[in-house]
Design an enzyme around this catalytic site. Structure first.
Site, mmCIF file in Angstrom:
data_model
loop_
_atom_site.group_PDB
_atom_site.id
_atom_site.type_symbol
_atom_site.label_atom_id
_atom_site.label_comp_id
_atom_site.label_asym_id
_atom_site.label_seq_id
_atom_site.Cartn_x
_atom_site.Cartn_y
_atom_site.Cartn_z
ATOM 1 N N ASP A 55 -42.782 0.841 59.178
ATOM 2 C CA ASP A 55 -41.816 1.822 58.690
ATOM 3 C C ASP A 55 -40.429 1.183 58.679
ATOM 4 O O ASP A 55 -40.134 0.296 59.488
ATOM 5 C CB ASP A 55 -41.770 3.053 59.612
ATOM 6 C CG ASP A 55 -43.034 3.896 59.526
ATOM 7 O OD1 ASP A 55 -43.800 3.722 58.560
ATOM 8 O OD2 ASP A 55 -43.261 4.715 60.432
ATOM 9 N N LYS A 56 -39.569 1.675 57.805
ATOM 10 C CA LYS A 56 -38.211 1.129 57.679
ATOM 11 C C LYS A 56 -37.479 1.089 59.022
ATOM 12 O O LYS A 56 -36.839 0.112 59.371
ATOM 13 C CB LYS A 56 -37.421 1.964 56.662
ATOM 14 C CG LYS A 56 -36.026 1.422 56.380
ATOM 15 C CD LYS A 56 -35.284 2.284 55.371
ATOM 16 C CE LYS A 56 -33.874 1.754 55.160
ATOM 17 N NZ LYS A 56 -33.102 2.546 54.197
#
Length: 241
Positions: A55-56
């Site tokens: 995930d970012k």
């Protein structure tokens, strides 16, 4: 905007392992809104293959393949769960059981798109956890993923009543402030407002164990990033306030 390639943990002619900073996309999003780690690697190597993603907001170790054969091999390893994946996360509260297994099926939320939920009709999802440090209001926890569901650790942490800090989807989403930890907190005269110690999901991809195409064993670690280390230092210092 991060435009340089992050720390390389290991590299050979077949694959590269990097320590992705929080706030950087692993691969391009649909709108190509900002440079991703993969874009930077393509600029450097000409071609690169996605094996898995983070995930970012999650920092830590991530693998990319340099050729199709390696990509195919590692994709199969991840699919068959032959790669051992460990994360470190900071969660709210003190866990009564210092180690355990969360076996709770996960599916996409029927109403909120992009959000996952524990549901008996979901896909099997298993996470082992061990408390590394109990800091009363918070705990540093090591998680081992045995399945690879979207947001698995975040959903499972919420499910046991100890969501990850700063998690907007599965926790309160609030930044961790020093004023909430330190009893006699005073704002520096140089600052107009207090800056958060941590303002992103407190999750870090810490360790990958796997064998390469030639059977060589790898055990690669991405050390905790500065933001989480700084927060831990403050929590330990002010633990008994």
């Amino acid at each position: 905007m991060i435009k340089t390639i992050p720390e390389v943990i290991f590299e050979n002619e077949h694959f590269v392992a990097l320590n992705k900073p929080a706030g950087m996309l692993s691969i391009p999003d649909r709108t190509q809104s900002e440079p991703s780690l993969k874009d930077l690697l393509i600029q450097k190597y000409g071609s690169i293959f996605t094996i898995h993603r983070l995930d970012k907001e999650t920092s830590g170790i991530i693998l990319f393949a340099k050729d199709e054969e390696t990509h195919k091999y590692f994709s199969k390893q991840f699919e068959e769960r032959s790669v051992e994946k460990f994360y470190v996360g900071l969660v709210h509260g003190s866990l009564p059981d210092k180690s355990g297994t969360i076996d709770a099926p996960i599916m996409e939320h029927p109403i909120f798109k992009g959000q996952m939920v524990v549901n008996k009709n979901g896909k099997p999802s298993v996470t082992d956890y061990t408390v590394m440090e109990d800091l009363s209001k918070y705990s540093l926890v090591k998680f081992q993923l045995h399945t690879g569901r979207t947001h698995q650790i975040r959903v499972h942490a919420k499910n046991i009543g100890h969501p990850l800090v700063c998690d907007p989807l599965y926790g309160d989403g609030k930044p961790v402030m020093l004023s909430a930890i330190k009893k006699k907190f005073k704002l520096s005269k140089h600052d107009d407002e207090e800056r958060p110690l941590l303002n992103r999901v407190g999750l870090h991809s810490y360790q990958l164990k796997f064998n390469d195409t030639e059977g060589n064993a790898f055990d690669l670690i991405a050390e905790l990033p500065k933001d989480i280390r700084a927060l831990l230092q403050q929590l330990k210092k002010n633990q008994y306030n």
